[in-house]
Design an enzyme around this catalytic site. Structure first.
Site, PDB file in Angstrom:
ATOM      1  N   HIS A 143     -12.593 -12.029 -31.942  1.00  0.00           N
ATOM      2  CA  HIS A 143     -13.155 -10.965 -32.746  1.00  0.00           C
ATOM      3  C   HIS A 143     -12.632  -9.597 -32.409  1.00  0.00           C
ATOM      4  O   HIS A 143     -12.324  -8.689 -33.144  1.00  0.00           O
ATOM      5  CB  HIS A 143     -14.640 -11.084 -33.002  1.00  0.00           C
ATOM      6  CG  HIS A 143     -14.885 -12.417 -33.931  1.00  0.00           C
ATOM      7  ND1 HIS A 143     -16.231 -12.845 -34.013  1.00  0.00           N
ATOM      8  CD2 HIS A 143     -14.211 -13.301 -34.606  1.00  0.00           C
ATOM      9  CE1 HIS A 143     -16.282 -13.991 -34.525  1.00  0.00           C
ATOM     10  NE2 HIS A 143     -14.989 -14.258 -35.250  1.00  0.00           N
ATOM     11  N   ARG A 152     -30.195 -15.144 -56.347  1.00  0.00           N
ATOM     12  CA  ARG A 152     -30.902 -15.380 -55.229  1.00  0.00           C
ATOM     13  C   ARG A 152     -30.426 -16.915 -54.790  1.00  0.00           C
ATOM     14  O   ARG A 152     -31.224 -17.601 -53.944  1.00  0.00           O
ATOM     15  CB  ARG A 152     -32.266 -15.336 -55.474  1.00  0.00           C
ATOM     16  CG  ARG A 152     -32.729 -13.920 -55.690  1.00  0.00           C
ATOM     17  CD  ARG A 152     -34.339 -13.929 -55.471  1.00  0.00           C
ATOM     18  NE  ARG A 152     -34.674 -12.598 -55.735  1.00  0.00           N
ATOM     19  CZ  ARG A 152     -34.886 -12.213 -57.232  1.00  0.00           C
ATOM     20  NH1 ARG A 152     -35.080 -12.909 -58.101  1.00  0.00           N
ATOM     21  NH2 ARG A 152     -35.443 -10.845 -57.354  1.00  0.00           N
ATOM     22  N   LYS A 157     -21.487 -21.436 -42.815  1.00  0.00           N
ATOM     23  CA  LYS A 157     -21.504 -19.881 -42.795  1.00  0.00           C
ATOM     24  C   LYS A 157     -20.802 -19.002 -43.447  1.00  0.00           C
ATOM     25  O   LYS A 157     -19.598 -19.621 -43.925  1.00  0.00           O
ATOM     26  CB  LYS A 157     -20.888 -19.596 -41.108  1.00  0.00           C
ATOM     27  CG  LYS A 157     -21.921 -19.690 -40.153  1.00  0.00           C
ATOM     28  CD  LYS A 157     -21.073 -19.565 -38.560  1.00  0.00           C
ATOM     29  CE  LYS A 157     -22.213 -19.550 -37.667  1.00  0.00           C
ATOM     30  NZ  LYS A 157     -21.557 -19.382 -36.179  1.00  0.00           N
ATOM     31  N   HIS A 191     -14.219 -16.831 -29.725  1.00  0.00           N
ATOM     32  CA  HIS A 191     -14.202 -16.218 -30.772  1.00  0.00           C
ATOM     33  C   HIS A 191     -14.899 -14.837 -30.281  1.00  0.00           C
ATOM     34  O   HIS A 191     -14.453 -13.608 -30.884  1.00  0.00           O
ATOM     35  CB  HIS A 191     -15.386 -16.558 -31.452  1.00  0.00           C
ATOM     36  CG  HIS A 191     -14.867 -17.716 -32.425  1.00  0.00           C
ATOM     37  ND1 HIS A 191     -14.232 -18.974 -31.815  1.00  0.00           N
ATOM     38  CD2 HIS A 191     -14.490 -17.905 -33.902  1.00  0.00           C
ATOM     39  CE1 HIS A 191     -13.697 -19.727 -32.876  1.00  0.00           C
ATOM     40  NE2 HIS A 191     -13.968 -19.192 -34.001  1.00  0.00           N
ATOM     41  N   GLU A 222      -8.247 -23.807 -34.023  1.00  0.00           N
ATOM     42  CA  GLU A 222      -9.506 -24.362 -34.176  1.00  0.00           C
ATOM     43  C   GLU A 222      -9.718 -25.753 -33.890  1.00  0.00           C
ATOM     44  O   GLU A 222     -10.911 -26.322 -33.373  1.00  0.00           O
ATOM     45  CB  GLU A 222     -10.280 -23.955 -35.488  1.00  0.00           C
ATOM     46  CG  GLU A 222     -10.055 -22.604 -35.859  1.00  0.00           C
ATOM     47  CD  GLU A 222     -11.348 -21.595 -35.307  1.00  0.00           C
ATOM     48  OE1 GLU A 222     -12.117 -22.179 -34.615  1.00  0.00           O
ATOM     49  OE2 GLU A 222     -11.318 -20.614 -35.867  1.00  0.00           O
ATOM     50  N   ASN A 230     -18.118 -21.186 -31.079  1.00  0.00           N
ATOM     51  CA  ASN A 230     -17.433 -19.815 -30.768  1.00  0.00           C
ATOM     52  C   ASN A 230     -16.724 -19.681 -29.490  1.00  0.00           C
ATOM     53  O   ASN A 230     -16.345 -18.564 -29.219  1.00  0.00           O
ATOM     54  CB  ASN A 230     -18.686 -18.919 -31.125  1.00  0.00           C
ATOM     55  CG  ASN A 230     -19.294 -18.564 -32.133  1.00  0.00           C
ATOM     56  OD1 ASN A 230     -18.607 -18.500 -33.105  1.00  0.00           O
ATOM     57  ND2 ASN A 230     -20.441 -18.503 -32.369  1.00  0.00           N
ATOM     58  N   GLU A 275     -27.639 -22.001 -35.438  1.00  0.00           N
ATOM     59  CA  GLU A 275     -27.066 -21.498 -34.125  1.00  0.00           C
ATOM     60  C   GLU A 275     -28.158 -20.857 -33.285  1.00  0.00           C
ATOM     61  O   GLU A 275     -28.136 -19.797 -32.733  1.00  0.00           O
ATOM     62  CB  GLU A 275     -25.958 -20.480 -34.401  1.00  0.00           C
ATOM     63  CG  GLU A 275     -25.103 -20.176 -33.222  1.00  0.00           C
ATOM     64  CD  GLU A 275     -23.929 -19.474 -33.435  1.00  0.00           C
ATOM     65  OE1 GLU A 275     -23.141 -19.443 -34.317  1.00  0.00           O
ATOM     66  OE2 GLU A 275     -23.882 -18.394 -32.824  1.00  0.00           O
ATOM     67  N   HIS A 308      -6.905 -14.840 -37.785  1.00  0.00           N
ATOM     68  CA  HIS A 308      -7.941 -15.362 -37.066  1.00  0.00           C
ATOM     69  C   HIS A 308      -7.749 -16.454 -35.958  1.00  0.00           C
ATOM     70  O   HIS A 308      -8.174 -16.282 -34.804  1.00  0.00           O
ATOM     71  CB  HIS A 308      -9.252 -15.737 -37.999  1.00  0.00           C
ATOM     72  CG  HIS A 308     -10.217 -16.602 -37.582  1.00  0.00           C
ATOM     73  ND1 HIS A 308     -11.304 -15.541 -36.896  1.00  0.00           N
ATOM     74  CD2 HIS A 308     -10.763 -17.768 -37.087  1.00  0.00           C
ATOM     75  CE1 HIS A 308     -12.128 -16.285 -36.395  1.00  0.00           C
ATOM     76  NE2 HIS A 308     -11.983 -17.438 -36.502  1.00  0.00           N
ATOM     77  N   ARG A 365     -24.890 -24.887 -31.577  1.00  0.00           N
ATOM     78  CA  ARG A 365     -23.919 -24.259 -32.421  1.00  0.00           C
ATOM     79  C   ARG A 365     -22.825 -23.257 -32.024  1.00  0.00           C
ATOM     80  O   ARG A 365     -21.705 -23.111 -32.285  1.00  0.00           O
ATOM     81  CB  ARG A 365     -24.210 -23.940 -33.759  1.00  0.00           C
ATOM     82  CG  ARG A 365     -23.241 -23.529 -34.594  1.00  0.00           C
ATOM     83  CD  ARG A 365     -23.799 -23.513 -36.432  1.00  0.00           C
ATOM     84  NE  ARG A 365     -22.675 -23.337 -37.088  1.00  0.00           N
ATOM     85  CZ  ARG A 365     -22.594 -23.291 -38.256  1.00  0.00           C
ATOM     86  NH1 ARG A 365     -23.606 -23.650 -38.953  1.00  0.00           N
ATOM     87  NH2 ARG A 365     -21.599 -22.846 -39.216  1.00  0.00           N
ATOM     88  N   LYS A 385     -17.540 -31.024 -35.939  1.00  0.00           N
ATOM     89  CA  LYS A 385     -18.257 -29.666 -36.524  1.00  0.00           C
ATOM     90  C   LYS A 385     -19.573 -30.303 -37.143  1.00  0.00           C
ATOM     91  O   LYS A 385     -20.701 -29.752 -37.092  1.00  0.00           O
ATOM     92  CB  LYS A 385     -17.441 -28.871 -37.457  1.00  0.00           C
ATOM     93  CG  LYS A 385     -18.292 -27.817 -37.964  1.00  0.00           C
ATOM     94  CD  LYS A 385     -17.360 -26.505 -38.404  1.00  0.00           C
ATOM     95  CE  LYS A 385     -18.422 -25.570 -38.505  1.00  0.00           C
ATOM     96  NZ  LYS A 385     -17.613 -24.239 -38.942  1.00  0.00           N
TER      97      LYS A 385
END
Ligand code: NAD
Ligand code: GLY
Length: 362
Positions: free
Chosen positions: A252, A121, A143, A248, A185, A245, A237, A265, A241, A227
């Protein structure tokens, strides 16, 4: 001996953590203050391990250090491979006081971080990013996750690291294609929030492409700073935030269309940012000259400027429909009001979007 070039902090209250950027850190920097218990599990892959594992182990002198070595590649960023980390932790009897350490690029960082979020956990973890992309982006901000065949990074958790150790020397072994992917990036930060950084990049892109250490260290520092600021304002987000992206949603879609790992990527994000720039132009937000500046920088960074051969507007639309930013079926995109000023919108005209998709597909 190592040399710390820059240090900064991600300000998240009691979960704040340092980012240390320097040279010669791997092998000599003492990471034990960030290890609460006696056990450390280093997660790496079969490319990075042979290069840097021994040095990473030395950063944890006096601790029980075990290692899980995963196969290299975006195509292994999945549930099945993730499970190998849990196998290793349980086989070596790691307790809930263990600390995970991610040694590698963004794939390893995202997977080790997700394993740390889930194991018993939740246990602490340290990021030791070794690609430019992971040093400027994925190691910071918490993330974590894996891909699903139907969508990139669709299964994961927010779980912040305890510390990020960036040794710029590790970039000396990085292939040129991966440097370009990382630069996508880096350019992103200039486009979304900092026009002065964009100008710096325009003046220094050749030095970065030649992997000059001072230029790389400055680009990494300014990227992490940007960042860290955004994450401190909006960790999960809820709003701001999402500008991280930029490109992205398109990117993606390209990655899933091409098959994970076939387009890097960063390459997909590079083309995706140009698509977002083109749409911003069509929406009357930025000028033709702005769009050409963005295009020129992406080209100079050695990144592709068209979607993969054969990918159609419909291929984009079906994949973009499962983007995490979408709300109640509305496609939301990051666009630019100006270079250095990005925002999220669900209001882009369908016709303009269609024209952008037609412009970038062949
Ligand atoms: P990657 O992890 O696949 O690394 C690229 C390649 O470089 C791999 O083959 C790797 O083994 C190799 N490599 C790593 N370090 C090396 C070194 N020092 N020398 C030689 N080879 C080295 O790819 P990446 O670009 O680092 O990361 C991409 C991943 O990051 C994607 O899965 C993406 O979704 C994720 N990502 C996550 C975030 C986030 O916020 N969590 C942000 C951006 C990207
Ligand atoms: N790379 C996007 C984010 O960290 O939010």
């Amino acid at each position: 001996m190592y040399k710390v070039l820059k240090e900064l902090k991600v300000e998240l209250g009691e979960r704040s953590y340092p980012i240390v950027i320097g040279q010669g850190l791997l092998g000599t920097y003492d990471l034990t203050p960030w290890v609460a218990g006696n056990q450390v599990m280093i997660v790496t892959n079969d490319t990075v391990g042979p290069l840097y594992l021994e040095q990473a182990v030395a950063c944890f002198r006096g601790k029980q250090v075990d290692v899980v070595t995963l196969p290299d590649g975006e195509k292994y960023k999945d549930w099945q491979t993730l499970n190998l980390i849990f196998d290793g932790l349980l086989e070596q009897r790691h307790s809930r006081k263990t600390t995970l350490a991610a040694l590698g690029g963004g794939v390893i960082g995202d997977m080790a971080g997700f394993a740390a979020a889930c194991y018993q956990r939740g246990v602490p973890f340290i990021q030791i990013p070794t690609t430019l992309l992971s040093q400027v982006d994925s190691s910071v901000g918490g993330k974590t996750g894996v891909n699903h065949p139907l969508g990139k990074n669709m299964v994961g958790a927010f779980h912040q690291p305890n510390m990020v150790l960036i040794d710029t020397d590790s970039l000396s072994t990085l292939p040129a294609r991966e440097v370009s992917a990382g630069l996508a990036e880096v350019i992103k930060y200039g486009l979304i929030r900092d026009e002065s950084f964009l100008i710096w990049l325009e003046n220094n892109i050749d030095a970065l492409m030649n992997a000059e250490p001072e230029a790389l260290a400055e680009a990494i520092f300014r990227s992490c700073q940007c960042k860290a600021e955004v994450v401190a304002v909006d960790e999960r987000e809820g709003g701001l935030r999402a500008i991280l992206n930029l490109g992205h949603t398109f990117g993606h879609a390209i990655e899933t269309y091409a098959g994970y790992g076939n387009w890097l990527h960063g390459e997909a994000v590079g083309t995706g940012m140009l698509m977002a720039s083109d749409l911003s132009l069509r929406e009357g937000m930025i000028s033709q000259a702005d769009h050409e500046r963005a295009t020129s920088l992406i080209r100079r960074a050695g990144l592709p400027v068209y979607a993969p051969e054969g990918m159609s507007p419909e291929d984009f639309m079906s994949r973009m429909a499962v983007d995490k930013k979408n709300i109640d079926g509305t496609l939301r995109l990051v666009l630019m009001r100006a270079l250095g000023d990005a925002f999220v919108t669900g209001d882009a005209s369908e016709q303009n979007l269609r024209n952008t998709l037609l412009e970038f597909t062949r």
